[in-house]
Design an enzyme around this catalytic site. Structure first.
Site, PDB file in Angstrom:
ATOM      1  N   HIS A   1       0.928  -1.076  -0.466  1.00  0.00           N
ATOM      2  CA  HIS A   1       0.320   0.450   0.540  1.00  0.00           C
ATOM      3  C   HIS A   1       0.802   1.373  -0.110  1.00  0.00           C
ATOM      4  O   HIS A   1       0.920   2.237  -0.395  1.00  0.00           O
ATOM      5  CB  HIS A   1      -1.449   0.295   0.960  1.00  0.00           C
ATOM      6  CG  HIS A   1      -2.100   1.108   1.006  1.00  0.00           C
ATOM      7  ND1 HIS A   1      -3.118   1.286   0.100  1.00  0.00           N
ATOM      8  CD2 HIS A   1      -1.792   2.402   1.810  1.00  0.00           C
ATOM      9  CE1 HIS A   1      -2.858   2.352   0.378  1.00  0.00           C
ATOM     10  NE2 HIS A   1      -3.134   3.159   1.632  1.00  0.00           N
TER      11      HIS A   1
ATOM     12  N   HIS B   1       3.852  10.320   2.423  1.00  0.00           N
ATOM     13  CA  HIS B   1       3.263  12.091   1.790  1.00  0.00           C
ATOM     14  C   HIS B   1       3.952  12.428   1.806  1.00  0.00           C
ATOM     15  O   HIS B   1       4.315  13.283   0.776  1.00  0.00           O
ATOM     16  CB  HIS B   1       1.620  12.051   1.543  1.00  0.00           C
ATOM     17  CG  HIS B   1       0.534  10.859   1.902  1.00  0.00           C
ATOM     18  ND1 HIS B   1       0.224   9.900   0.523  1.00  0.00           N
ATOM     19  CD2 HIS B   1       0.255   9.904   2.317  1.00  0.00           C
ATOM     20  CE1 HIS B   1      -0.130   9.087   0.557  1.00  0.00           C
ATOM     21  NE2 HIS B   1      -0.852   8.651   1.981  1.00  0.00           N
TER      22      HIS B   1
END
Length: 318
Positions: A242, A269
């Site tokens: 993921h 991120h």
């Protein structure tokens, strides 16, 4: 021999998705439409009065927040968050151009992976367009760090991802995945990997306005050395997969596919956004090249059978 379609691609028809935001817990809908050559990924919001905000490029310089997800600033229309799974599906499937419309300020989480987006793209067919694909070729390595975590982009003859995570959890621990990209490999090895979280963090996150829509239907829940999802994992190392899925989506905000290698350790991120900023800080780091100038060895899009049933790729362990 170049086995990959060198022409730009878009989706075959309008794709529609509805669900809830994993963070705000509110209803959300999203459409992906075919778009003209050289338009890249463009995004707009459908507003409460049924009008549309201005359409803007979905680009790294619009990233406004990277805590728990990637959010982009659409000016007067506010922000749209959780864009990474949807963009990962587009990039992972080799789509170059698409118009994205979001109703709400968060993309629907669906099942927590990119699988539902990919399934719809496969069902719609992929349209080849009369313009050559363009790539961002890495010429010089760039690295960003935060304590012992890092993200890097390096010259490489292909499109590769080398992602490693390390959690103080018996369920996760240290996992690494090295992935040479092709659309088929993305479907098989990445697209179904779901987002995950720890039960011990849930109360604090919800008090802060996050994870309000999180459930066992859209997230892997880890609690004191065990996984709470009744069906277990889809891949034995679903957690690192993921993280790689997220990286594919975040790096797609470069505006074109990257020809090179991405490496990260304990990344996320924030570092994904920072490494793009570092890349574009100097034109000596990269060049824009057509697909015909690269010795591409990716699997052809045509290897994906029409109407592929993605559930056949789910493996349950534990």
């Amino acid at each position: 021999m170049n086995r990959f379609a060198t022409k730009q691609c878009t989706v075959g028809r309008v794709l529609s998705f509805t669900g809830i935001g994993v963070h705000n817990g509110k209803p959300s809908s999203l459409t992906i439409e075919p778009a003209a050559v050289d338009s890249g990924y463009a995004i707009r919001r459908k507003l409460d009065d049924e009008s549309y905000s201005a359409t803007m490029p979905l680009h790294h310089n619009r990233v406004s927040r990277t805590y728990l997800c990637t959010a982009v600033d659409l000016g007067d229309a506010g922000t749209v968050s959780m864009i990474e799974h949807m963009v990962s599906a587009l990039s992972g499937m080799g789509i170059d151009n698409a118009l994205i419309t979001v109703e709400g300020n968060e993309c629907p989480v669906l099942d927590g992976s990119a699988g539902k987006y990919v399934e719809a793209i496969v069902a719609s067919g992929i349209e080849t367009q009369p313009a050559e694909k363009m790539f961002i070729k890495i010429k010089r390595s760039v690295t960003v760090r935060s304590n012992d975590a890092f993200a890097a982009l390096e010259p490489y003859n292909g499109r590769a991802f080398d992602v490693e995570i390390d959690f103080e959890s018996d369920v996760i621990g240290r996992q690494r995945m090295i992935f040479d990209w092709s659309p088929k490999r993305y479907v098989d090895d990445v697209s179904q990997a779901r987002t995950f979280g720890f039960i011990k963090d849930a109360k604090v996150l919800r008090q802060a306005g996050y994870a309000l829509g999180s459930s066992l239907e859209n997230s892997i829940a880890v609690d004191e050395g065990k996984i709470l999802n009744q069906d277990g994992l889809r891949y034995e190392d679903e957690f690192v997969r993921h993280k790689l899925l997220d990286a594919v989506g975040d790096l797609a905000l470069a505006g074109m596919p990257i020809y090179g290698k991405f490496r990260s350790y304990k990344g996320g991120h924030g570092l994904n956004a920072l490494v793009l900023n570092s890349l574009f800080a100097s034109e000596q780091n990269y060049e824009i090249v057509p697909a015909s100038a690269l010795p591409l060895e990716f699997d052809a899009l045509e290897e994906l059978p029409a109407g592929l049933e993605l559930r056949g790729y789910i493996r349950s362990v534990g």
